[in-house]
Design a protein around this motif. Structure first.
Motif, PDB file in Angstrom:
ATOM      1  N   VAL A 182       7.939   8.003   5.453  1.00 21.63           N
ATOM      2  CA  VAL A 182       8.086   7.436   4.104  1.00 21.63           C
ATOM      3  C   VAL A 182       6.910   7.896   3.230  1.00 21.63           C
ATOM      4  CG1 VAL A 182       8.118   5.275   2.769  1.00 21.63           C
ATOM      5  CG2 VAL A 182       9.357   5.420   4.948  1.00 21.63           C
ATOM      6  N   GLU A 183       5.717   7.806   3.797  1.00 21.90           N
ATOM      7  CA  GLU A 183       4.501   8.194   3.066  1.00 21.90           C
ATOM      8  C   GLU A 183       4.607   9.639   2.562  1.00 21.90           C
ATOM      9  OE1 GLU A 183       1.414   6.762   5.699  1.00 21.90           O
ATOM     10  OE2 GLU A 183      -0.079   7.558   4.312  1.00 21.90           O
ATOM     11  N   LEU A 184       5.094  10.516   3.428  1.00 18.60           N
ATOM     12  CA  LEU A 184       5.233  11.927   3.041  1.00 18.60           C
ATOM     13  C   LEU A 184       6.245  12.072   1.911  1.00 18.60           C
ATOM     14  CD1 LEU A 184       5.338  13.617   6.579  1.00 18.60           C
ATOM     15  CD2 LEU A 184       3.519  13.863   4.875  1.00 18.60           C
ATOM     16  N   CYS A 185       7.398  11.414   2.060  1.00 17.38           N
ATOM     17  CA  CYS A 185       8.459  11.547   1.049  1.00 17.38           C
ATOM     18  C   CYS A 185       8.020  10.968  -0.295  1.00 17.38           C
ATOM     19  CB  CYS A 185       9.735  10.834   1.509  1.00 17.38           C
ATOM     20  SG  CYS A 185      10.534  11.624   2.906  1.00 17.38           S
ATOM     21  N   GLU A 186       7.340   9.819  -0.227  1.00 15.56           N
ATOM     22  CA  GLU A 186       6.944   9.129  -1.467  1.00 15.56           C
ATOM     23  C   GLU A 186       6.098  10.000  -2.389  1.00 15.56           C
ATOM     24  OE1 GLU A 186       6.544   4.381  -0.445  1.00 15.56           O
ATOM     25  OE2 GLU A 186       4.806   5.684  -0.295  1.00 15.56           O
ATOM     26  N   GLU A 187       5.380  10.931  -1.797  1.00 14.63           N
ATOM     27  CA  GLU A 187       4.521  11.789  -2.629  1.00 14.63           C
ATOM     28  C   GLU A 187       5.348  12.690  -3.534  1.00 14.63           C
ATOM     29  OE1 GLU A 187       1.779  14.090  -0.364  1.00 14.63           O
ATOM     30  OE2 GLU A 187       0.931  12.311   0.580  1.00 14.63           O
ATOM     31  N   LYS A 188       6.608  12.909  -3.157  1.00 11.34           N
ATOM     32  CA  LYS A 188       7.412  13.881  -3.897  1.00 11.34           C
ATOM     33  C   LYS A 188       8.543  13.276  -4.719  1.00 11.34           C
ATOM     34  CE  LYS A 188       5.730  17.960  -2.845  1.00 11.34           C
ATOM     35  NZ  LYS A 188       5.957  18.695  -1.647  1.00 11.34           N
ATOM     36  N   LEU A 189       9.136  12.194  -4.254  1.00 10.68           N
ATOM     37  CA  LEU A 189      10.346  11.719  -4.949  1.00 10.68           C
ATOM     38  C   LEU A 189      10.612  10.242  -4.631  1.00 10.68           C
ATOM     39  CD1 LEU A 189      13.464  13.398  -3.231  1.00 10.68           C
ATOM     40  CD2 LEU A 189      11.360  12.824  -2.097  1.00 10.68           C
ATOM     41  N   PRO A 190      11.491   9.584  -5.390  1.00 14.75           N
ATOM     42  CA  PRO A 190      11.800   8.179  -5.094  1.00 14.75           C
ATOM     43  C   PRO A 190      12.302   8.061  -3.654  1.00 14.75           C
ATOM     44  CG  PRO A 190      12.859   8.878  -7.137  1.00 14.75           C
ATOM     45  CD  PRO A 190      12.287  10.110  -6.510  1.00 14.75           C
ATOM     46  N   THR A 191      11.707   7.122  -2.915  1.00 16.04           N
ATOM     47  CA  THR A 191      12.006   7.024  -1.480  1.00 16.04           C
ATOM     48  C   THR A 191      12.376   5.592  -1.119  1.00 16.04           C
ATOM     49  OG1 THR A 191      10.479   8.827  -1.034  1.00 16.04           O
ATOM     50  CG2 THR A 191      11.009   7.408   0.830  1.00 16.04           C
ATOM     51  N   TYR A 192      13.425   5.451  -0.333  1.00 17.29           N
ATOM     52  CA  TYR A 192      13.889   4.125   0.068  1.00 17.29           C
ATOM     53  C   TYR A 192      13.856   4.021   1.588  1.00 17.29           C
ATOM     54  CZ  TYR A 192      15.238   4.380  -4.754  1.00 17.29           C
ATOM     55  OH  TYR A 192      15.194   4.540  -6.123  1.00 17.29           O
ATOM     56  N   PHE A 193      13.041   3.093   2.084  1.00 21.18           N
ATOM     57  CA  PHE A 193      12.876   2.870   3.528  1.00 21.18           C
ATOM     58  C   PHE A 193      13.789   1.707   3.898  1.00 21.18           C
ATOM     59  CE2 PHE A 193       9.379   1.648   6.878  1.00 21.18           C
ATOM     60  CZ  PHE A 193      10.221   2.052   7.891  1.00 21.18           C
ATOM     61  N   ILE A 194      14.851   2.011   4.634  1.00 22.69           N
ATOM     62  CA  ILE A 194      15.835   0.972   4.952  1.00 22.69           C
ATOM     63  C   ILE A 194      16.013   0.863   6.465  1.00 22.69           C
ATOM     64  CG2 ILE A 194      17.052   1.285   2.757  1.00 22.69           C
ATOM     65  CD1 ILE A 194      19.212   2.845   4.224  1.00 22.69           C
ATOM     66  N   SER A 195      16.500  -0.293   6.925  1.00 28.41           N
ATOM     67  CA  SER A 195      16.663  -0.472   8.369  1.00 28.41           C
ATOM     68  C   SER A 195      18.063  -0.073   8.825  1.00 28.41           C
ATOM     69  CB  SER A 195      16.356  -1.910   8.773  1.00 28.41           C
ATOM     70  OG  SER A 195      17.268  -2.780   8.167  1.00 28.41           O
TER      71      SER A 195
END
Ligand code: SF4
Length: 401
Positions: free
Chosen positions: A321-334
């Motif tokens: 998530v941390e990596l993705c968040e740097e580039k674009l809107p990121t949704y961490f879901i279960s």
């Protein structure tokens, strides 16, 4: 790699066929770009590596073997087998009970456990203190092999540097079961200390360079050091190991920084650093490396959003998530249940550690391009279900692929 016998409920034919295809065409894992699933109105970039790792499949196989081999017996896990609520819930539905929660809080008093009970060790391994309790109780049936061999490998490295009189610096999340287990093993053989991030590495450097009095050490690193740790002596020769699921760039930065500090302290050159610094490289596991590299490569492509599926207490998922968040809107879901509708999504914020709700998460454009991945403890079926739900918002189906 060994094939494990894991329950069908975790598998996805759709995902297996994609993974198999990639593996057959690229056995050396040279191509880390994502698989592109083009459904027309929706394009999904599926990471090259994601989902169950060796250690997780091994732990699940052994947990179910424990259930099948011990009918009529009470079966306990020391704590969650892995950090995925779906997997843990399925085990509980099969009668397995957890003695502790992930933070180490006792859920079932030790007095209730007796010698005839069956105990399963989680994938993260456990502390020596816990092993002693089980031994003292005389428990005959303990499934030790459920702990991950890559975690055990770290413990072996710890013993090796301890034998050469280095102090062990464990870089990890202090409350994480694996870090607690590694520290427990480490402190039994060498002076040991846990640091959680670069800010704590900087504090440690202050003590190494005598910029701060050693008398401050117990307060600064309270509950993080082995008994009898002497900051005036035990920081002269150090080796760093890390929790297997951290962010690779963080572990590298911390190891580089501590190496530099050691060099300055002792006036060393490249050729003689080993006198004071045990070069362990990092002790991240293959799954952590593969999954992070796959995400880094996926992020080279443009997308509108990223979805990461995993347990909210999963360290390796959080780093994706941390990596993705740097580039674009990121949704961490279960799971796909977090996708309430095409307009609303409930997702975990790794910074505030709380669930948030976002609206209009799917942009009004075509095609919508989604980066998709999951942590090492996430069953493939959950990824398939996320794809199915996403497609259903556009009247599309997985069968079109
Ligand atoms: S993430 Fe790595 S260390 Fe953790 S269980 Fe999987 S293979 Fe083992």
């Amino acid at each position: 790699m060994k094939a494990f016998d894991i329950p069908e409920i975790y598998k996805s034919e759709f995902i297996t066929s994609i993974k198999k295809g990639r593996q057959e065409n690229d056995r050396m894992k040279r191509d880390l770009m994502p698989s592109i699933l083009d459904f027309g109105k929706v394009r999904i970039h599926l990471a090259r590596h994601f989902g169950f790792c060796y250690g997780v499949e091994n732990a699940i196989e052994i947990a179910y073997a424990a259930i099948n081999e011990n009918p009529g017996k009470r079966i306990f896990l020391l704590s969650e087998i892995i950090h995925n609520s779906h997997v843990n819930l399925a085990l509980q539905e099969n009668g397995v009970r957890f003695i502790m929660d992930t933070a180490g809080k006792q859920l079932i008093p030790w007095e209730e456990i007796n010698a005839d009970d069956v105990i399963i060790i989680p994938a993260f391994g456990t502390t020596l203190e816990m092993e002693r309790i089980l031994k003292n109780k005389g428990i005959k049936q303990i499934y030790y092999k459920s702990k991950c061999p890559f975690v055990e490998k770290v413990w072996t490295r710890v013993s090796q540097i301890a034998d050469s009189d280095y102090t062990v610096i464990v870089h990890g999340q202090p409350d994480h079961e694996e870090t607690r287990a590694t520290f427990s093993h480490s402190k039994s053989v060498a002076p040991s200390l846990i640091i959680k991030d670069m800010a704590e590495a900087l504090l440690l450097a202050d003590f190494m360079m005598n910029r701060r009095p050693a008398t401050d050490f117990p307060e600064v690193f309270r509950n993080r050091y082995s008994e009898g740790f002497d900051a005036t002596q035990d920081l002269n020769r150090i080796g760093v190991v890390n929790q297997t699921t951290l962010l690779a760039s963080d572990t590298q930065d911390i190891a580089d920084f501590l190496l530099q500090t050691v060099k300055e302290k002792h006036g060393l050159t490249e050729s003689n650093t080993s006198q004071h610094f045990a070069n362990m490289k990092d002790t991240l596991c293959y799954a952590t490396n593969d999954n992070q590299s796959a995400v880094i490569n996926m992020l080279l492509m443009d997308a509108d959003l990223a979805i990461v599926v995993g347990g909210y207490n999963s360290s390796n998922s959080s780093h994706l998530v941390e990596l993705c968040e740097e580039k674009l809107p990121t949704y961490f879901i279960s799971s796909c249940d977090s996708m309430v509708s095409d307009q609303e999504i409930s997702h975990w914020d790794i910074h505030s550690r709380e669930l948030k709700t976002s609206f209009s998460y799917l942009p009004a454009k075509e095609p919508v391009v989604v980066h998709l991945t999951s942590g090492a403890s996430c069953p493939d079926i959950l990824i398939e279900n996320v794809i199915r739900k996403l497609l259903s918002y556009y009247d599309l189906s997985i069968d079109l692929y």
